[in-house]
Design an enzyme around this catalytic site. Structure first.
Site, PDB file in Angstrom:
ATOM      1  N   HIS A 156      25.115  -4.553 -14.530  1.00  0.00           N
ATOM      2  CA  HIS A 156      23.669  -4.370 -14.472  1.00  0.00           C
ATOM      3  C   HIS A 156      23.165  -3.581 -15.682  1.00  0.00           C
ATOM      4  O   HIS A 156      22.080  -3.856 -16.207  1.00  0.00           O
ATOM      5  CB  HIS A 156      23.303  -3.638 -13.176  1.00  0.00           C
ATOM      6  CG  HIS A 156      21.855  -3.745 -12.810  1.00  0.00           C
ATOM      7  ND1 HIS A 156      21.207  -4.962 -12.679  1.00  0.00           N
ATOM      8  CD2 HIS A 156      20.914  -2.796 -12.569  1.00  0.00           C
ATOM      9  CE1 HIS A 156      19.936  -4.746 -12.370  1.00  0.00           C
ATOM     10  NE2 HIS A 156      19.745  -3.453 -12.290  1.00  0.00           N
ATOM     11  N   ARG A 185      12.779  -9.594 -10.988  1.00  0.00           N
ATOM     12  CA  ARG A 185      13.658  -8.723 -10.200  1.00  0.00           C
ATOM     13  C   ARG A 185      12.820  -7.668  -9.502  1.00  0.00           C
ATOM     14  O   ARG A 185      12.412  -6.681 -10.109  1.00  0.00           O
ATOM     15  CB  ARG A 185      14.694  -8.073 -11.109  1.00  0.00           C
ATOM     16  CG  ARG A 185      15.545  -9.038 -11.941  1.00  0.00           C
ATOM     17  CD  ARG A 185      16.485  -8.254 -12.837  1.00  0.00           C
ATOM     18  NE  ARG A 185      17.374  -9.096 -13.614  1.00  0.00           N
ATOM     19  CZ  ARG A 185      17.156  -9.462 -14.883  1.00  0.00           C
ATOM     20  NH1 ARG A 185      16.047  -9.078 -15.501  1.00  0.00           N
ATOM     21  NH2 ARG A 185      18.023 -10.210 -15.524  1.00  0.00           N
ATOM     22  N   ARG A 207      12.268 -12.842  -6.921  1.00  0.00           N
ATOM     23  CA  ARG A 207      13.457 -12.716  -6.079  1.00  0.00           C
ATOM     24  C   ARG A 207      13.249 -11.594  -5.075  1.00  0.00           C
ATOM     25  O   ARG A 207      12.800 -10.503  -5.440  1.00  0.00           O
ATOM     26  CB  ARG A 207      14.690 -12.435  -6.940  1.00  0.00           C
ATOM     27  CG  ARG A 207      15.989 -12.368  -6.164  1.00  0.00           C
ATOM     28  CD  ARG A 207      17.184 -12.249  -7.102  1.00  0.00           C
ATOM     29  NE  ARG A 207      17.200 -10.985  -7.818  1.00  0.00           N
ATOM     30  CZ  ARG A 207      18.053 -10.701  -8.806  1.00  0.00           C
ATOM     31  NH1 ARG A 207      18.938 -11.606  -9.188  1.00  0.00           N
ATOM     32  NH2 ARG A 207      18.020  -9.527  -9.412  1.00  0.00           N
ATOM     33  N   ARG A 220      32.803  -7.663 -12.339  1.00  0.00           N
ATOM     34  CA  ARG A 220      32.241  -7.586 -13.690  1.00  0.00           C
ATOM     35  C   ARG A 220      31.913  -6.169 -14.127  1.00  0.00           C
ATOM     36  O   ARG A 220      31.516  -5.953 -15.271  1.00  0.00           O
ATOM     37  CB  ARG A 220      31.006  -8.484 -13.814  1.00  0.00           C
ATOM     38  CG  ARG A 220      29.872  -8.204 -12.846  1.00  0.00           C
ATOM     39  CD  ARG A 220      28.837  -9.328 -12.967  1.00  0.00           C
ATOM     40  NE  ARG A 220      27.815  -9.300 -11.928  1.00  0.00           N
ATOM     41  CZ  ARG A 220      26.572  -8.904 -12.131  1.00  0.00           C
ATOM     42  NH1 ARG A 220      26.207  -8.480 -13.318  1.00  0.00           N
ATOM     43  NH2 ARG A 220      25.694  -8.938 -11.156  1.00  0.00           N
ATOM     44  N   CYS A 252      19.117 -18.999 -14.338  1.00  0.00           N
ATOM     45  CA  CYS A 252      18.475 -17.701 -14.569  1.00  0.00           C
ATOM     46  C   CYS A 252      19.483 -16.611 -14.929  1.00  0.00           C
ATOM     47  O   CYS A 252      19.131 -15.456 -15.107  1.00  0.00           O
ATOM     48  CB  CYS A 252      17.666 -17.260 -13.346  1.00  0.00           C
ATOM     49  SG  CYS A 252      18.647 -16.911 -11.883  1.00  0.00           S
TER      50      CYS A 252
END
Length: 752
Positions: free
Chosen positions: A361, A468, A504, A637, A674
């Site tokens: 992030h 977001r 979202r 990740r 996206c």
């Protein structure tokens, strides 16, 4: 035995000078195993040899002078086989190499163990004895375990040694390797935010002004004593007098006659206050740990608790005194949205996150802001970075500490070239998004992290492909009210009149935490996140949908996107709640409120096999390539240890995307990208070849991607795709794309 191992590793980690650390290591191992000789050799990959770096038992004059080739002798054999070698008569072995300078003729028994970090042999640790015997399984196990624990400590030994020197009176450039988090280059001063306040984060450093360090220490001690007085007063009503005596003990320990005197002596030797505190506290605590009496052993905990409190006050004082540099390189254990919000955008030039990887992030936020970032630089303790001048190269994942003027000037030239390249992209920002053959693409932006920056080119985009909504939740100390959300969403929707805005629903969990809604899980990426969380809390979900629907009145450009969907029942329940919210809003406002278009994110592998059923339930889908890659490859990740395995250009990921695109086209099911892959040159070319026509990306990538697509033919991409889908590794994929760009004479103009 375990205690001995721990102490040996701690001693090596705490010594800032590499040669001294290794000298202490071999002496400690020799003593622990009661053997006659212990030596350590470190690998030099430029010279292709192992250099004797420390010994206790061989000729000391050979240290730093005698080397053994990677394919020579028993040392080279240990390195080649990458496993322990245990010999009773080493001198009779055909691989034994006679090296007169080291004087090892008297030794027969030999045990060598490789030190390996991330598949790379860093060195070889050996013990030797004159008696002809095979070392026992316990001795071999001890050495193997020690080698494993030392690997992470020595992984960046050269860097650590150089960094220690550069923080003192000598200025020496040291290069750190991380992961490319966000493209670009920058020069600035490190600003450490919210450092981890434990001794593991403290690297030993010298200071130029002992009097100043002593004043810092005295101030921290004064604050700590005042804290103890308050604690004792508060607890006096609940604890007996003998139990409160611990606070008196703490006071006495801090006095000059006890720990205080030792710390003052360390500062007088040139150590900074934090380093002096660490050296003394850990030495005293280890002494208590070694005692047989259980009561005395417990006093080691008291020493550590006391030291922790003083350290916290030292760090707090430093943080308050710290002045924000003009060119800030934000350094943190893990960069968060709130940290980025604390730094004025005009001063923030780069980000360094000790944890995280390419699509964590923090990296996504850096790309949204258009600033370079390097991730996963975990070998150097956090506080060692503070106030150092840095060059951050987000293209290569490199950081240069204390760069010379010549090096800084060279990077200034590269930064200028980079700016000229981006200016060239911007010249075509207003032109149509289409290929040379006239095929049209919809290029949209990912928004929500830096709204003002992301909306600058609103007129040149086809809308927002991913808004977001979690950011307003993350930066607050409570859930935002319905009215607060309405105002925020209305502002976004009105910025893109007559263009689609895909919002979202709240996507927290994993690496996105709310400070007021703690979620503690052993494996958060496979846990309670996204739609799973909001369906369990319909009071949160309904308020958010109501706010979106109200903000959309008069705009009519809202699409709602559901994250982390893995099951059809989740979709059915979410649609039911959305219908309920629309009915409630219509009833409240006295108007008919149609249900906005609803889509799902394709990021959990299970939904790859549910596309026909999804197409019958929702209006569109959007592929989140970041999480899809993570789940397909079973790679966290955010974990730097396995970050090299995370790659969206992995053949398995590309083949899954190709099948997904073909199936969506057959179903006439609207699909877009996206994730970060759609904003990268190699990614967008391959996705376009697969038939994808809608891409949403960070606004900083928009001009570059449009510029690139305008210079390719779909027929050319159609020839490239089969070659790529036959590749066996991400490296081969990149090579094929680079060859394509080179053939088009675009390679030097587009960084991949």
């Amino acid at each position: 035995m375990l205690g001995q191992l721990r102490r040996i590793v701690q001693d090596v980690a705490q010594e800032p000078i590499l040669n001294k650390a290794l000298a202490g290591l071999v002496s400690s191992v020799k003593h622990a195993l009661a053997t006659e000789c212990c030596s350590v050799y470190l690998a030099d990959y430029q010279q292709q040899h192992f250099m004797l770096m420390a010994t206790d038992g061989l000729n000391q004059d050979a240290v730093g002078k005698v080397s053994i080739g990677f394919s020579e002798g028993l040392i080279g054999w240990v390195g080649q086989r990458e496993e322990p070698i245990n010999l009773a008569q080493a001198h009779l072995h055909p691989r034994f190499k006679v090296t007169p300078e080291v004087s090892e003729d008297r030794f027969s028994a030999f045990l060598g163990c490789p030190i390996i970090h991330h598949r790379k042999v860093l060195g070889v640790l050996t013990i030797q004895q004159s008696a002809e015997r095979v070392f026992s399984e316990d001795e071999e196990s001890f050495l193997v375990t020690l080698g494993v624990q030392l690997a992470s400590v020595l992984a960046n030994a050269e860097m650590r040694d150089a960094a220690s020197r550069s923080s003192g009176y000598q200025q020496q450039v040291s290069q750190l390797a991380g992961l490319p988090g966000a493209p670009g280059m920058a020069i600035g001063q490190a600003y450490v935010l919210q450092p981890a306040s434990d001794f593991a984060a403290i690297s030993l450093k010298k200071a130029e002004d002992p009097e100043k360090e002593l004043a810092h220490f005295y101030r921290a001690v004064k604050i700590t004593k005042a804290e103890f007085n308050r604690l004792a007063e508060r607890m006096s009503q609940h604890l007996p007098e003998d139990a409160l005596a611990i606070f008196d003990v703490y006071h006495q320990l801090l006095d000059a006659a006890s720990l205080g005197r030792e710390i003052e002596a360390q500062i007088a030797e040139g150590w900074c206050a934090k380093s002096a505190l660490k050296r003394v506290v850990e030495r005293f605590a280890r002494q208590f740990d070694d005692m047989e009496d259980p009561y005395l052993r417990e006093r080691g905990l008291d020493i550590r608790d006391l030291g922790q409190r003083v350290l916290n006050n030292l760090l707090d004082t430093e943080q308050r005194r710290a002045k924000l540099p003009e060119q800030v390189v934000l350094v943190a254990d893990e960069v968060t949205a709130t940290m980025l919000a604390e730094i004025p955008r005009e001063q923030l030039v780069a980000v360094v996150s000790l944890r995280g990887s390419v699509n964590s992030h923090a990296a996504i936020m850096a790309r949204a802001l258009g600033i370079p970032a390097v991730m996963g630089v975990s070998e150097l303790p956090l506080l060692h970075w503070h106030e150092q001048k840095l060059i951050v190269d987000g293209y290569q994942g490199l950081i240069l500490l204390s760069p010379t003027e010549a090096l800084s000037n060279e990077y200034l030239r590269l930064i200028s070239e980079d700016q000229a390249m981006h200016a060239r992209y911007q010249q075509e920002i207003a032109l149509p998004s289409q290929s040379q053959c006239g095929e049209r693409f919809k290029l949209m932006v990912n928004s929500g992290l830096a709204v003002e920056l992301e909306n600058q080119h609103a007129q040149y985009t086809d809308g927002v492909g991913l808004y977001r909504t979690e950011f307003p939740f993350i930066i607050r100390s409570r859930f935002p009210t319905e009215q607060e959300q309405i105002e925020l969403y209305a502002k976004v929707l009105s910025s893109y009149p007559q263009k689609t805005v895909v919002m979202r629903t709240l996507d927290v969990g994993g690496d996105k935490a709310l400070p007021y809604f703690s979620i503690i899980e052993e494996n958060p990426f496979l846990g309670w996140r996204g739609i799973r969380l909001t369906l369990d809390h319909p009071e949160i979900f309904l308020v958010q949908i109501r706010a979106m629907v109200k903000a959309n009145v008069g705009q009519d450009n809202l699409h709602i996107l559901l994250p982390m969907v893995s099951d059809l029942a989740e979709v059915d329940e979410a649609i039911r709640l959305i219908r309920q919210a629309c009915f409630e809003v219509g009833d409240e406002l006295g108007i008919a409120v149609p249900r906005p278009k609803v889509g799902v994110m394709i990021e959990v592998p299970s939904v790859l096999y549910l596309l026909p059923e999804l197409a019958a339930r929702v209006d569109f889908c959007s592929v989140g390539t970041n999480d899809l890659t993570q789940y397909l490859l079973a790679v966290d990740r955010n974990n730097a240890r396995v970050a090299n395995l995370y790659d969206a250009l992995h053949p398995a990921v590309l083949r899954a995307l190709h099948q997904l695109g073909q199936q969506a086209q057959a179903l006439q099911f609207p699909i877009s990208i996206c994730g970060e892959l759609g904003g990268e040159p190699a990614g967008v070319l391959l996705l376009a070849a697969m038939g994808f026509r809608r891409f949403s990306m960070n606004s900083s990538n928009l001009a570059r991607i449009k510029w690139l697509l305008r210079r390719v033919e779909l027929s050319e991409l159609a020839l490239l795709l089969p070659e790529v889908l036959c590749c066996h590794s991400p490296k081969q994929v990149r090579l094929q794309v680079q060859r394509f760009l080179e053939h088009k004479q675009l390679l030097t103009q587009v960084r991949t």
